[in-house]
Scaffold this motif. Structure first.
Motif, PDB file in Angstrom:
ATOM      1  N   GLY A  35       1.295   0.158  -0.758  1.00  0.00           N
ATOM      2  CA  GLY A  35       2.281   1.178  -0.392  1.00  0.00           C
ATOM      3  C   GLY A  35       1.797   1.945   0.821  1.00  0.00           C
ATOM      4  N   ARG A  36       2.721   2.601   1.488  1.00  0.00           N
ATOM      5  CA  ARG A  36       2.364   3.403   2.654  1.00  0.00           C
ATOM      6  C   ARG A  36       1.534   4.615   2.217  1.00  0.00           C
ATOM      7  NH1 ARG A  36       7.663   4.504   5.280  1.00  0.00           N
ATOM      8  NH2 ARG A  36       8.810   3.462   3.624  1.00  0.00           N
ATOM      9  N   ASN A  37       0.905   5.283   3.178  1.00  0.00           N
ATOM     10  CA  ASN A  37       0.156   6.500   2.882  1.00  0.00           C
ATOM     11  C   ASN A  37       1.061   7.525   2.214  1.00  0.00           C
ATOM     12  OD1 ASN A  37      -2.154   5.458   4.029  1.00  0.00           O
ATOM     13  ND2 ASN A  37      -1.822   6.426   6.024  1.00  0.00           N
ATOM     14  N   ARG A 195      -2.697  -3.713   3.050  1.00  0.00           N
ATOM     15  CA  ARG A 195      -2.625  -5.022   3.692  1.00  0.00           C
ATOM     16  C   ARG A 195      -2.041  -6.035   2.708  1.00  0.00           C
ATOM     17  NH1 ARG A 195      -6.271  -5.208   8.182  1.00  0.00           N
ATOM     18  NH2 ARG A 195      -7.710  -3.457   8.223  1.00  0.00           N
ATOM     19  N   LEU A 196      -0.838  -6.496   2.960  1.00  0.00           N
ATOM     20  CA  LEU A 196      -0.187  -7.392   2.021  1.00  0.00           C
ATOM     21  C   LEU A 196      -0.890  -8.741   1.896  1.00  0.00           C
ATOM     22  CD1 LEU A 196       3.632  -6.770   2.570  1.00  0.00           C
ATOM     23  CD2 LEU A 196       2.169  -5.973   0.718  1.00  0.00           C
ATOM     24  N   GLU A 197      -1.579  -9.176   2.952  1.00  0.00           N
ATOM     25  CA  GLU A 197      -2.268 -10.458   2.862  1.00  0.00           C
ATOM     26  C   GLU A 197      -3.369 -10.446   1.803  1.00  0.00           C
ATOM     27  OE1 GLU A 197      -4.052  -8.578   6.702  1.00  0.00           O
ATOM     28  OE2 GLU A 197      -2.244  -8.419   5.472  1.00  0.00           O
ATOM     29  N   GLU A 198      -3.831  -9.243   1.409  1.00  0.00           N
ATOM     30  CA  GLU A 198      -4.867  -9.148   0.389  1.00  0.00           C
ATOM     31  C   GLU A 198      -4.313  -9.371  -1.015  1.00  0.00           C
ATOM     32  OE1 GLU A 198      -7.157  -5.590   0.886  1.00  0.00           O
ATOM     33  OE2 GLU A 198      -7.667  -6.063   2.964  1.00  0.00           O
ATOM     34  N   ASP A 227      13.263  -5.585   2.454  1.00  0.00           N
ATOM     35  CA  ASP A 227      13.043  -4.193   2.847  1.00  0.00           C
ATOM     36  C   ASP A 227      11.575  -3.786   2.887  1.00  0.00           C
ATOM     37  OD1 ASP A 227      15.805  -3.807   2.993  1.00  0.00           O
ATOM     38  OD2 ASP A 227      15.938  -3.281   0.864  1.00  0.00           O
ATOM     39  N   LEU A 228      10.661  -4.747   2.901  1.00  0.00           N
ATOM     40  CA  LEU A 228       9.242  -4.398   2.836  1.00  0.00           C
ATOM     41  C   LEU A 228       8.835  -3.426   3.947  1.00  0.00           C
ATOM     42  CD1 LEU A 228       7.338  -7.670   1.868  1.00  0.00           C
ATOM     43  CD2 LEU A 228       7.525  -5.565   0.548  1.00  0.00           C
ATOM     44  N   LEU A 229       9.258  -3.710   5.171  1.00  0.00           N
ATOM     45  CA  LEU A 229       8.882  -2.849   6.291  1.00  0.00           C
ATOM     46  C   LEU A 229       9.805  -1.648   6.418  1.00  0.00           C
ATOM     47  CD1 LEU A 229       7.100  -2.254   8.723  1.00  0.00           C
ATOM     48  CD2 LEU A 229       8.571  -3.761  10.094  1.00  0.00           C
ATOM     49  N   LEU A 236       4.170  -7.617   6.835  1.00  0.00           N
ATOM     50  CA  LEU A 236       3.527  -8.905   6.634  1.00  0.00           C
ATOM     51  C   LEU A 236       2.781  -9.315   7.902  1.00  0.00           C
ATOM     52  CD1 LEU A 236       6.334 -10.962   4.845  1.00  0.00           C
ATOM     53  CD2 LEU A 236       4.157 -10.301   3.837  1.00  0.00           C
ATOM     54  N   PRO A 237       1.672 -10.035   7.766  1.00  0.00           N
ATOM     55  CA  PRO A 237       1.016 -10.594   8.952  1.00  0.00           C
ATOM     56  C   PRO A 237       1.985 -11.508   9.694  1.00  0.00           C
ATOM     57  CG  PRO A 237      -0.391 -10.802   7.033  1.00  0.00           C
ATOM     58  CD  PRO A 237       0.947 -10.352   6.536  1.00  0.00           C
TER      59      PRO A 237
END
Length: 271
Positions: A35-37, A195-198, A227-229, A236-237
């Motif tokens: 999640g965002r800050n 970081r979604l790649e994690e 709507d992820l971004l 996403l990378p």
């Protein structure tokens, strides 16, 4: 199991950081919370070993409620915490002293401590540095020392709160490989990251937004969410974003690919 029901947390300034959270985490799972800050993810995980207590609702760890003082020692032995800055966790002059600290503090017999510390340091590939100061190591190695200090206590669950955010790319991959290895030994992992790649190797990906659980599911399903971004501030990378667009356009069959080789293979099969 970690069982959370209708959990609310309000800070002294009046901010509602968690809003009616319902969540269960089973033993052995690998769960990523993203999640965002300010979304509430770190506040949430600090409830899992009673660093924070509910304003209302409850958190139970293996049936033990975090609000009962008599349960705190058992809960904190059961749920280990590793934080963003490993330097803040160091208390020993040498690595072996630092890793032994928790055992000494819980009055483990002296003759049992050295074998336990040695075993963990060998597992973490740190044994040859055991006489060194933890602050003399690289960022990734320092984080592995912090992990060792938790792992030697033999917890059932380990929370990793943004542990890769201060690391260079190579150190980050080393720490992520260590986390995966720990999970393969049967220890439940709760990994907080932006970081979604994690989340690729996780069983579940939970997305927090404004103190609520917005999404909860298999990572590859969440990666396809439109709507992820725009809504949740998660990016996403580039390679994963490209593969998502190709999937949505019907060009490839798998929604998300993780390497250039996979993408080339998918494109060849679609021709």
């Amino acid at each position: 199991m970690i069982d959370i029901a209708t959990l609310n947390h309000r800070y002294p300034d009046g901010k509602l950081a968690l809003d009616s959270i319902d969540l269960s985490i089973k033993k052995g799972e690998f769960v990523v919370i993203a999640g965002r800050n300010g979304s509430g993810k770190s506040t949430l995980v600090r409830h899992m070993n009673a660093l924070l207590l509910p304003t209302s609702g409850f958190v139970k760890v293996n049936g033990l409620c975090t609000t009962k003082k008599a349960n705190l020692l058992n809960i904190r032995k059961t749920v280990g915490m590793v934080f963003q800055n490993p330097d803040s966790q160091f208390v020993g002059m040498t690595i072996e002293e630092d890793v032994a600290f928790g055992l000494e503090n819980t009055q483990v017999a002296h003759e049992k401590i050295k074998p336990l510390v040695d075993n963990v340091l060998k597992l973490m590939e740190l044994h040859e540095y055991r006489k060194c100061s933890p602050r003399s190591l690289s960022g990734g190695q320092r984080q592995k020392v912090a992990i060792s200090g938790v792992l030697v206590m033999e917890p059932e669950y380990i929370v990793f709160d943004e542990v890769t955010s201060m690391l260079d790319p190579i150190s980050r991959l080393e720490v992520l490989a260590t986390i995966k290895q720990i999970n393969e030994k049967g220890i439940t992992i709760i990994h907080v990251t932006h970081r979604l790649e994690e989340a690729v190797n996780a069983d579940r990906l939970i997305v927090m937004n404004s103190g609520k659980i917005a999404l909860d599911g298999a990572p590859h399903e969440i990666f396809l969410h439109p709507d992820l971004l725009s809504k949740y501030g998660l990016e996403l990378p580039p390679l994963m974003e490209l593969s998502r667009k190709l999937f949505n356009a019907g060009i490839i069959k798998d929604g998300i690919v993780l390497s250039k080789e996979e993408l080339v293979e998918e494109l060849c099969q679609s021709i």
